[in-house]
Write a protein that holds these residues in place. Structure first.
Motif, PDB file in Angstrom:
ATOM      1  N   ALA A 196       6.978   4.943   7.254  1.00  0.00           N
ATOM      2  CA  ALA A 196       6.049   6.067   7.517  1.00  0.00           C
ATOM      3  C   ALA A 196       6.897   7.178   8.516  1.00  0.00           C
ATOM      4  O   ALA A 196       6.386   8.242   8.863  1.00  0.00           O
ATOM      5  CB  ALA A 196       4.989   5.505   8.525  1.00  0.00           C
ATOM      6  N   GLY A 197       8.038   7.043   8.737  1.00  0.00           N
ATOM      7  CA  GLY A 197       8.677   8.225   9.067  1.00  0.00           C
ATOM      8  C   GLY A 197       9.267   8.047  10.440  1.00  0.00           C
ATOM      9  O   GLY A 197       9.750   9.052  11.166  1.00  0.00           O
ATOM     10  N   ALA A 198       8.957   6.901  11.426  1.00  0.00           N
ATOM     11  CA  ALA A 198       9.072   6.784  12.574  1.00  0.00           C
ATOM     12  C   ALA A 198      10.519   6.414  13.306  1.00  0.00           C
ATOM     13  O   ALA A 198      11.212   5.890  12.103  1.00  0.00           O
ATOM     14  CB  ALA A 198       8.117   5.885  13.264  1.00  0.00           C
ATOM     15  N   ARG A 199      11.011   6.785  14.068  1.00  0.00           N
ATOM     16  CA  ARG A 199      12.050   6.224  15.020  1.00  0.00           C
ATOM     17  C   ARG A 199      11.566   4.935  15.372  1.00  0.00           C
ATOM     18  O   ARG A 199      10.885   4.874  16.425  1.00  0.00           O
ATOM     19  CB  ARG A 199      13.073   7.240  15.829  1.00  0.00           C
ATOM     20  N   PRO A 249       0.828  -1.079  -0.006  1.00  0.00           N
ATOM     21  CA  PRO A 249      -0.081   0.064   0.115  1.00  0.00           C
ATOM     22  C   PRO A 249       0.741   1.332  -0.055  1.00  0.00           C
ATOM     23  O   PRO A 249       2.093   1.400   0.258  1.00  0.00           O
ATOM     24  CB  PRO A 249      -0.774   0.041   1.184  1.00  0.00           C
ATOM     25  N   HIS A 250       0.114   2.413  -0.563  1.00  0.00           N
ATOM     26  CA  HIS A 250       0.978   3.770  -0.104  1.00  0.00           C
ATOM     27  C   HIS A 250       1.366   3.997   1.229  1.00  0.00           C
ATOM     28  O   HIS A 250       0.363   3.997   1.807  1.00  0.00           O
ATOM     29  CB  HIS A 250       0.089   4.664  -0.965  1.00  0.00           C
ATOM     30  N   ALA A 298       5.961  10.763   5.892  1.00  0.00           N
ATOM     31  CA  ALA A 298       5.726  11.826   6.986  1.00  0.00           C
ATOM     32  C   ALA A 298       4.595  11.599   8.129  1.00  0.00           C
ATOM     33  O   ALA A 298       4.514  12.009   9.062  1.00  0.00           O
ATOM     34  CB  ALA A 298       5.706  13.067   6.467  1.00  0.00           C
ATOM     35  N   GLU A 299       3.959  10.343   8.059  1.00  0.00           N
ATOM     36  CA  GLU A 299       2.862  10.081   8.951  1.00  0.00           C
ATOM     37  C   GLU A 299       3.392   9.993  10.379  1.00  0.00           C
ATOM     38  O   GLU A 299       2.640  10.548  11.220  1.00  0.00           O
ATOM     39  CB  GLU A 299       1.950   8.766   8.338  1.00  0.00           C
ATOM     40  N   VAL A 335      -0.092  -0.847  12.169  1.00  0.00           N
ATOM     41  CA  VAL A 335       0.452   0.665  11.809  1.00  0.00           C
ATOM     42  C   VAL A 335      -0.920   1.670  11.850  1.00  0.00           C
ATOM     43  O   VAL A 335      -1.032   2.762  12.198  1.00  0.00           O
ATOM     44  CB  VAL A 335       1.294   0.874  10.419  1.00  0.00           C
ATOM     45  N   PHE A 336      -2.238   1.099  10.960  1.00  0.00           N
ATOM     46  CA  PHE A 336      -3.206   2.069  10.920  1.00  0.00           C
ATOM     47  C   PHE A 336      -3.771   2.358  12.274  1.00  0.00           C
ATOM     48  O   PHE A 336      -3.986   3.477  12.788  1.00  0.00           O
ATOM     49  CB  PHE A 336      -4.261   1.103  10.067  1.00  0.00           C
ATOM     50  N   LEU A 337      -3.805   1.226  13.430  1.00  0.00           N
ATOM     51  CA  LEU A 337      -4.294   1.307  14.517  1.00  0.00           C
ATOM     52  C   LEU A 337      -3.471   2.204  15.593  1.00  0.00           C
ATOM     53  O   LEU A 337      -3.896   2.873  16.291  1.00  0.00           O
ATOM     54  CB  LEU A 337      -4.641   0.089  15.348  1.00  0.00           C
ATOM     55  N   ALA A 338      -2.251   2.452  15.188  1.00  0.00           N
ATOM     56  CA  ALA A 338      -1.263   3.280  16.099  1.00  0.00           C
ATOM     57  C   ALA A 338      -1.126   4.766  15.467  1.00  0.00           C
ATOM     58  O   ALA A 338      -0.658   5.722  16.030  1.00  0.00           O
ATOM     59  CB  ALA A 338       0.217   2.606  15.905  1.00  0.00           C
TER      60      ALA A 338
END
Length: 262
Positions: free
Chosen positions: A35-38, A3-4, A8-9, A237-240
């Motif tokens: 998605a840009g997380a550490r 998926p896309h 930066a999310e 990741v969606f739920l987070a």
């Protein structure tokens, strides 16, 4: 097809994922990175190809291991915004309840329940202090559809994890921390293949007959296949994310339609 991903999310977010060296945990780590997380993760051994992530070699089935991970996460990341417990698995032998010893039961609880309980106890206070955070526990549909020949203790431990998660959500939701459960069905990972091999060895059959036995015990998968690790990671990741900001205290099943009831 992936998926896309908005790169930066999760920018500026610090995420801890347990068991991120392989399987669904590895896919979850990768998805958060995209998605840009550490991201920080832990496992007993670091894969040579794991890059871009903070890592700690630790045995999370012990209290010392979870304490070491919590301390390292706070030291390296400064805070934890999302805590994702993927660690789990079935190590018990086939043969039903009678072959499960005291040690088998303790091992399943130490793998599938206690690491989440311990890490939550260590890391939720800093979320509560800030008034924000996300906790996701990965359980299993086997809490509702146990396989009596091979995974009774595992299923019981995941049921305990799910009930604990619901209680936790009621306590910390009013304090700004969201808690949800993801319950996969059969994910075809290295651990799933190991279960197939173990069942084949205990029954004297072949891996194919063992796979078929699992499918029959589950009642089949209407979608026609197990889930891929990347598909489970996408749900986590969606739920987070902020897109799920009103989703709290729930269990979200990803099983290809295996559970036969609504």
């Amino acid at each position: 097809m992936r998926p896309h991903s908005d790169p930066a999310e999760f920018e500026g977010q610090r995420v801890l994922v347990t068991a991120g060296s392989k399987g669904a945990g590895r896919a979850t780590v990768q998805r958060f990175l995209e998605a840009g997380a550490r991201v920080m993760t832990a496992a007993r051994r670091r894969p040579e190809d794991l890059a871009g992530v903070e890592f700690l070699e630790a045995d999370l089935t012990s209290a010392d291991g979870t304490r070491a991970l919590a301390d390292a996460a706070m030291e390296r990341l400064g805070r934890i915004d999302a805590l994702v417990h993927v660690l789990g698995g079935s190590t018990g032998p086939g043969g039903g309840f009678a072959v499960l010893t005291e040690d088998h039961w303790r091992a399943e609880l130490d793998l599938n329940l206690m690491p989440a309980v311990r890490l939550d106890r260590l890391l939720l206070p800093q979320m509560i202090d800030r008034g924000s955070g996300v906790v996701i526990h990965v359980a299993s549909i086997q809490r509702r559809l146990p396989l009596p020949d091979s995974t009774t203790a595992y299923a019981a431990a995941k049921a305990a994890l799910t009930t604990y998660s619901k209680a936790l959500s009621k306590e910390v939701g009013p304090k700004g921390v969201r808690v949800n459960v993801v319950s996969p069905g059969w994910i075809y990972t290295e651990a799933a293949d190991a279960l197939v091999q173990r069942l084949a060895a205990s029954s004297g059959g072949t891996p194919e007959t063992a796979r078929q036995a699992i499918l029959e015990a589950l009642g089949g998968i209407p979608l026609g296949r197990p889930a891929r690790p990347e598909e489970v990671a996408e749900l986590i990741v969606f739920l987070a994310s902020g897109r799920a900001s009103a989703i709290h205290g729930g269990e979200y099943v990803i099983d290809g339609g295996t559970i036969p009831t609504v």
